[in-house]
Design a protein around this motif. Sequence first.
Motif, PDB file in Angstrom:
ATOM      1  N   GLU A   1       8.485   3.228  -8.815  1.00  0.00           N
ATOM      2  CA  GLU A   1       9.832   2.704  -8.618  1.00  0.00           C
ATOM      3  C   GLU A   1      10.167   2.506  -7.141  1.00  0.00           C
ATOM      4  OE1 GLU A   1      12.915   4.530 -10.978  1.00  0.00           O
ATOM      5  OE2 GLU A   1      11.504   4.965 -12.597  1.00  0.00           O
ATOM      6  N   VAL A   2       9.151   2.080  -6.379  1.00  0.00           N
ATOM      7  CA  VAL A   2       9.330   1.688  -4.982  1.00  0.00           C
ATOM      8  C   VAL A   2       8.785   0.278  -4.864  1.00  0.00           C
ATOM      9  CG1 VAL A   2       8.726   2.154  -2.576  1.00  0.00           C
ATOM     10  CG2 VAL A   2       9.082   4.056  -4.159  1.00  0.00           C
ATOM     11  N   ASP A   3       9.639  -0.664  -4.494  1.00  0.00           N
ATOM     12  CA  ASP A   3       9.239  -2.063  -4.372  1.00  0.00           C
ATOM     13  C   ASP A   3       8.075  -2.190  -3.389  1.00  0.00           C
ATOM     14  OD1 ASP A   3       9.054  -4.831  -3.908  1.00  0.00           O
ATOM     15  OD2 ASP A   3      11.190  -5.092  -4.270  1.00  0.00           O
ATOM     16  N   ASP A   4       7.058  -2.959  -3.775  1.00  0.00           N
ATOM     17  CA  ASP A   4       5.866  -3.062  -2.927  1.00  0.00           C
ATOM     18  C   ASP A   4       6.110  -3.823  -1.624  1.00  0.00           C
ATOM     19  OD1 ASP A   4       6.033  -5.533  -4.133  1.00  0.00           O
ATOM     20  OD2 ASP A   4       3.997  -5.521  -4.925  1.00  0.00           O
ATOM     21  N   ARG A   5       7.268  -4.391  -1.439  1.00  0.00           N
ATOM     22  CA  ARG A   5       7.563  -5.003  -0.143  1.00  0.00           C
ATOM     23  C   ARG A   5       7.833  -3.923   0.907  1.00  0.00           C
ATOM     24  NH1 ARG A   5      13.655  -7.409  -1.024  1.00  0.00           N
ATOM     25  NH2 ARG A   5      14.568  -5.399  -1.520  1.00  0.00           N
ATOM     26  N   HIS A   6       8.021  -2.681   0.458  1.00  0.00           N
ATOM     27  CA  HIS A   6       8.237  -1.559   1.369  1.00  0.00           C
ATOM     28  C   HIS A   6       6.960  -0.739   1.576  1.00  0.00           C
ATOM     29  CE1 HIS A   6      12.486  -2.383   1.252  1.00  0.00           C
ATOM     30  NE2 HIS A   6      12.472  -2.315  -0.070  1.00  0.00           N
ATOM     31  N   TRP A   7       5.820  -1.323   1.256  1.00  0.00           N
ATOM     32  CA  TRP A   7       4.541  -0.637   1.398  1.00  0.00           C
ATOM     33  C   TRP A   7       3.807  -1.138   2.626  1.00  0.00           C
ATOM     34  CZ3 TRP A   7       1.721  -0.736  -3.992  1.00  0.00           C
ATOM     35  CH2 TRP A   7       2.510  -0.082  -4.945  1.00  0.00           C
ATOM     36  N   LYS A   8       3.083  -0.234   3.257  1.00  0.00           N
ATOM     37  CA  LYS A   8       2.081  -0.610   4.256  1.00  0.00           C
ATOM     38  C   LYS A   8       0.738  -0.407   3.574  1.00  0.00           C
ATOM     39  CE  LYS A   8       4.648   0.621   8.362  1.00  0.00           C
ATOM     40  NZ  LYS A   8       4.618   1.324   9.637  1.00  0.00           N
ATOM     41  N   LEU A   9      -0.126  -1.389   3.670  1.00  0.00           N
ATOM     42  CA  LEU A   9      -1.417  -1.330   2.983  1.00  0.00           C
ATOM     43  C   LEU A   9      -2.562  -1.166   3.962  1.00  0.00           C
ATOM     44  CD1 LEU A   9      -1.132  -4.229   0.379  1.00  0.00           C
ATOM     45  CD2 LEU A   9      -1.133  -1.796  -0.091  1.00  0.00           C
ATOM     46  N   SER A  10      -3.572  -0.429   3.535  1.00  0.00           N
ATOM     47  CA  SER A  10      -4.858  -0.421   4.223  1.00  0.00           C
ATOM     48  C   SER A  10      -5.926  -0.551   3.137  1.00  0.00           C
ATOM     49  CB  SER A  10      -5.050   0.840   5.052  1.00  0.00           C
ATOM     50  OG  SER A  10      -5.063   1.988   4.248  1.00  0.00           O
ATOM     51  N   ILE A  11      -6.925  -1.360   3.420  1.00  0.00           N
ATOM     52  CA  ILE A  11      -7.976  -1.606   2.422  1.00  0.00           C
ATOM     53  C   ILE A  11      -9.342  -1.369   3.048  1.00  0.00           C
ATOM     54  CG2 ILE A  11      -6.613  -3.212   1.062  1.00  0.00           C
ATOM     55  CD1 ILE A  11      -8.131  -5.504   2.362  1.00  0.00           C
ATOM     56  N   ASP A  12     -10.281  -0.928   2.230  1.00  0.00           N
ATOM     57  CA  ASP A  12     -11.644  -0.697   2.682  1.00  0.00           C
ATOM     58  C   ASP A  12     -12.565  -0.772   1.475  1.00  0.00           C
ATOM     59  OD1 ASP A  12     -13.703  -0.221   4.459  1.00  0.00           O
ATOM     60  OD2 ASP A  12     -13.101   1.840   4.911  1.00  0.00           O
ATOM     61  N   ARG A  13     -13.856  -0.888   1.751  1.00  0.00           N
ATOM     62  CA  ARG A  13     -14.856  -0.900   0.682  1.00  0.00           C
ATOM     63  C   ARG A  13     -15.748   0.321   0.818  1.00  0.00           C
ATOM     64  NH1 ARG A  13     -17.333  -6.270   1.339  1.00  0.00           N
ATOM     65  NH2 ARG A  13     -15.916  -6.556   3.040  1.00  0.00           N
ATOM     66  N   ALA A  14     -16.168   0.852  -0.309  1.00  0.00           N
ATOM     67  CA  ALA A  14     -17.054   2.007  -0.329  1.00  0.00           C
ATOM     68  C   ALA A  14     -18.505   1.519  -0.396  1.00  0.00           C
ATOM     69  CB  ALA A  14     -16.745   2.883  -1.529  1.00  0.00           C
ATOM     70  N   GLU A  15     -19.401   2.345   0.067  1.00  0.00           N
ATOM     71  CA  GLU A  15     -20.829   2.026  -0.007  1.00  0.00           C
ATOM     72  C   GLU A  15     -21.370   2.254  -1.417  1.00  0.00           C
ATOM     73  OE1 GLU A  15     -22.590   0.622   2.482  1.00  0.00           O
ATOM     74  OE2 GLU A  15     -20.691   0.582   3.564  1.00  0.00           O
ATOM     75  N   GLU A  16     -20.723   3.141  -2.166  1.00  0.00           N
ATOM     76  CA  GLU A  16     -21.177   3.454  -3.519  1.00  0.00           C
ATOM     77  C   GLU A  16     -20.619   2.456  -4.523  1.00  0.00           C
ATOM     78  OE1 GLU A  16     -18.865   6.111  -2.208  1.00  0.00           O
ATOM     79  OE2 GLU A  16     -20.476   6.426  -0.777  1.00  0.00           O
ATOM     80  N   VAL A  17     -21.290   2.336  -5.651  1.00  0.00           N
ATOM     81  CA  VAL A  17     -20.765   1.528  -6.743  1.00  0.00           C
ATOM     82  C   VAL A  17     -19.977   2.441  -7.680  1.00  0.00           C
ATOM     83  CG1 VAL A  17     -22.596  -0.198  -6.631  1.00  0.00           C
ATOM     84  CG2 VAL A  17     -22.866   1.771  -8.121  1.00  0.00           C
ATOM     85  N   GLY A  18     -19.163   1.855  -8.530  1.00  0.00           N
ATOM     86  CA  GLY A  18     -18.385   2.672  -9.454  1.00  0.00           C
ATOM     87  C   GLY A  18     -17.442   1.869 -10.329  1.00  0.00           C
TER      88      GLY A  18
END
Length: 116
Positions: A89-106
């Motif tokens: 219940e927090v609008d995603d316009r108020h989010w700061k995002l960081s993204i990354d990829r893992a070396e492992e599969v899953g």
Amino acid sequence: MTVLSITLPWPPKELSPNARLHWSKLARAKKAYRYACAVQAKAQGAQRITADKLHVSLMFYPPSRRAFDLDNALARMKSGLDGLADVLEVDDRHWKLSIDRAEEVGGMVKVEVRHV
């Protein structure tokens, strides 16, 4: 709240910006993934958060060793993040995002939510 850690399912290929689907099939895929992510988040203890801003970290664990672009992975996650926003219940316009990829599969996306 310290950190909320959630594991969400890998976004389906139909949600890729490169997939050229009929609008009705795309809408069904978005709705299904949004719902699946909301259910997973609730099952893992996510609930309403009283916060003005959140920092959301995404770690992508691909289903195979096949190369993928992070920007496309983030675009595929849009519906899933909307499902998480519904639960928190927090609008995603108020989010700061960081993204990354893992070396492992899953075949999953690990999400960490923190107060800013």
